[in-house]
Design a protein around this motif. Sequence first.
Motif, PDB file in Angstrom:
ATOM      1  N   ASP A 109     -15.761   7.409   9.396  1.00 34.79           N
ATOM      2  CA  ASP A 109     -15.355   8.147   8.189  1.00 34.79           C
ATOM      3  C   ASP A 109     -14.713   7.157   7.218  1.00 34.79           C
ATOM      4  O   ASP A 109     -13.992   6.244   7.630  1.00 34.79           O
ATOM      5  N   PRO A 110     -14.948   7.328   5.911  1.00 34.12           N
ATOM      6  CA  PRO A 110     -14.325   6.414   4.952  1.00 34.12           C
ATOM      7  C   PRO A 110     -12.795   6.521   5.039  1.00 34.12           C
ATOM      8  O   PRO A 110     -12.259   7.626   5.155  1.00 34.12           O
ATOM      9  N   PRO A 111     -12.097   5.378   4.998  1.00 36.39           N
ATOM     10  CA  PRO A 111     -10.633   5.411   5.137  1.00 36.39           C
ATOM     11  C   PRO A 111      -9.955   6.327   4.118  1.00 36.39           C
ATOM     12  O   PRO A 111      -8.940   6.954   4.439  1.00 36.39           O
ATOM     13  N   ASP A 112     -10.505   6.414   2.887  1.00 36.06           N
ATOM     14  CA  ASP A 112      -9.834   7.285   1.912  1.00 36.06           C
ATOM     15  C   ASP A 112      -9.901   8.743   2.355  1.00 36.06           C
ATOM     16  O   ASP A 112      -8.970   9.516   2.137  1.00 36.06           O
ATOM     17  N   ALA A 164      -8.647  -3.661   3.721  1.00 28.10           N
ATOM     18  CA  ALA A 164      -9.495  -2.664   3.054  1.00 28.10           C
ATOM     19  C   ALA A 164      -9.241  -1.266   3.614  1.00 28.10           C
ATOM     20  O   ALA A 164      -9.334  -0.266   2.894  1.00 28.10           O
ATOM     21  N   TRP A 165      -8.926  -1.190   4.895  1.00 28.98           N
ATOM     22  CA  TRP A 165      -8.635   0.122   5.484  1.00 28.98           C
ATOM     23  C   TRP A 165      -7.367   0.707   4.867  1.00 28.98           C
ATOM     24  O   TRP A 165      -7.352   1.883   4.474  1.00 28.98           O
ATOM     25  N   PHE A 166      -6.333  -0.108   4.768  1.00 24.10           N
ATOM     26  CA  PHE A 166      -5.078   0.383   4.178  1.00 24.10           C
ATOM     27  C   PHE A 166      -5.286   0.768   2.715  1.00 24.10           C
ATOM     28  O   PHE A 166      -4.742   1.765   2.235  1.00 24.10           O
ATOM     29  N   TYR A 221       0.797  -1.235   0.000  1.00 23.94           N
ATOM     30  CA  TYR A 221       0.000   0.000   0.000  1.00 23.94           C
ATOM     31  C   TYR A 221       0.828   1.283   0.000  1.00 23.94           C
ATOM     32  O   TYR A 221       0.366   2.306  -0.497  1.00 23.94           O
ATOM     33  N   PHE A 222       2.010   1.237   0.583  1.00 27.96           N
ATOM     34  CA  PHE A 222       2.735   2.498   0.737  1.00 27.96           C
ATOM     35  C   PHE A 222       3.934   2.643  -0.199  1.00 27.96           C
ATOM     36  O   PHE A 222       4.219   3.743  -0.649  1.00 27.96           O
TER      37      PHE A 222
END
Lengths: 336, 336
Positions: free
Chosen positions: B64-67, B104-106, B19-20
């Motif tokens: 809150d949505p993670p994005d 999914a959060w990441f 992800y990063f």
Amino acid sequence: MAERVEGERLGEFEIIARYFAPLATDAAALGLRDDAAVLVISEGYELIATCDTLIEGVHFLGNDPPDSIGYKALSVNLSDLAAKGARGHAYLLSLALPRETPPAWFEGFSSGLRELQEATGITLVGGDTTASPGPPTITITALGLVAHGHAVLRHGAKTGDRLYVSGTIGDAYLGLRLLKDPALASAWDLSEEDSAFLIGRYRRPKPRTELVIPVRNFAQAAIDVSDGLVGDVEKLARASHAGALIEAGSVPFSAPAQKALQREPRLLATLLTAGDDYEIVAAVPEASAAAFEAEAQAKGVPVTMIGRIGGPSGDARVLAPDGKPLELGRKGFAHF
Amino acid sequence: MAERVEGERLGEFEIIARYFAPLATDAAALGLRDDAAVLVISEGYELIATCDTLIEGVHFLGNDPPDSIGYKALSVNLSDLAAKGARGHAYLLSLALPRETPPAWFEGFSSGLRELQEATGITLVGGDTTASPGPPTITITALGLVAHGHAVLRHGAKTGDRLYVSGTIGDAYLGLRLLKDPALASAWDLSEEDSAFLIGRYRRPKPRTELVIPVRNFAQAAIDVSDGLVGDVEKLARASHAGALIEAGSVPFSAPAQKALQREPRLLATLLTAGDDYEIVAAVPEASAAAFEAEAQAKGVPVTMIGRIGGPSGDARVLAPDGKPLELGRKGFAHF
């Protein structure tokens, strides 16, 4: 505005003015009265940026003295910089703390920061202070300087390089165990001084800033040991597309750690993988080894050869003192 | 090592790699495979460093949505840089998250970061990922660049300067109220679009990066509005050893905020002090006002004159639309 003092509680701006502004000794910090710092990077230098978070219950204990928490929070970042051959220049501090944090905590915490600032020359230039419902969480982003092109990275080690480690390994792990279970002191046959030494190594790891120049001059790759000696050597080896061989019988242990190992020999694998050592591992070519050792010694830091770069790429193997492979439950610490 | 994937949980290194690392598009980041970044600062530039922490339950909501959380964490730092007249160069990200944080959060969180990276050119260069027993806590340290000597600070405003603010004020506060109590939508006579707009302003504040050049060219002092318009203007005034006068009747409000104000006029004082606006306040000398307005307009950012620098030093006074002093319970938000 919350600048008033309520009993033993201080407002955000009062906290900053009283405890942190005195640490912001560089003009770049704008006295912490702005929300950003303005840094001038001297020509010919590169900036090394690193960031570490410490959380109560994960990286330190709730009853650790506040000054040791401040000391450790800055130290672990200076340790990262030292492994890069960089000296500390400036840092930003984010504090997420319970609302009821008393002035005495800030007093102690900031004195731990001050001690290390005075020892190393790094200064506070900015940050953020937030009331949090969670455990005390401290994030420091440290900025270091190194002459252009001279940063030492994880990659760059070559087969045949000697692997050196500074100081001694495993003390912090033993110190943490003692804090959680003081009865271990007698099980391990430790004197009061022994226990105090090991606990001090957990609470106040001294960053190996004296190694900045020897590392920069002679190491092809380096890493600080935060997550376990074997795992961190493996990271260095993998980044260098090489392998590594560590001889457990050569790994330096302090006298108190040796006592614990004599009483409980199976601790050996744990000490090699437990982490929180904040020592430096450096990969040094054979031809530079004598010069590296001499320069480290001149700086007052013991360094010990513990193995070599070589073998299957990406793998750090460990030989027990009897020459057979040492069984390790794990190689290092990982979150998640 | 914890690199294995356990069901829906990922190891620390897998999280970083998946992800990063894709966000670390600059060579300085060393692909996030090292524990520090190596940054070369072009000659003639100064580095602006700023740091903000966001905590679940304090700065964003658990649902809150993670994005949007990723977007906001980076945005609030870019907002600080924009107020300095600096463009974003690189950032370090510290994540302290519950161990059970799902992939999914990441995925969402990193997509919010990516969106803002692509819009502004800033890139991820390093950080730290830690499992925490506390609420999700995100610290970003952003590094910006500005030509040597051209940083705009909080101090520097002069009596007579016009005070401008970008965009509109109070939307994020209203959005947060709506998230906590959806019934307010009908009390305030808001359409679905109105509510979505206000909630969007809370969750995804757009940093005013388009104002970097107008601010740098024409403002003598500037600050971003994070803790409340009046309180932040007062900080600017105090740093400038000046006072400030804000005319509440001139403060720009969005159409949805105007609807809420019509139904509940006493909200006015709250909107002026609530914070989370991430708009820019700039002190611009009279002689540069027309040029500042024109350049901001050319960049597509509305700016509105809301008052002037002047009056008793360190004090921000607010006149109600009727010309009388407006009563404020507080001027801004402060932790502790």
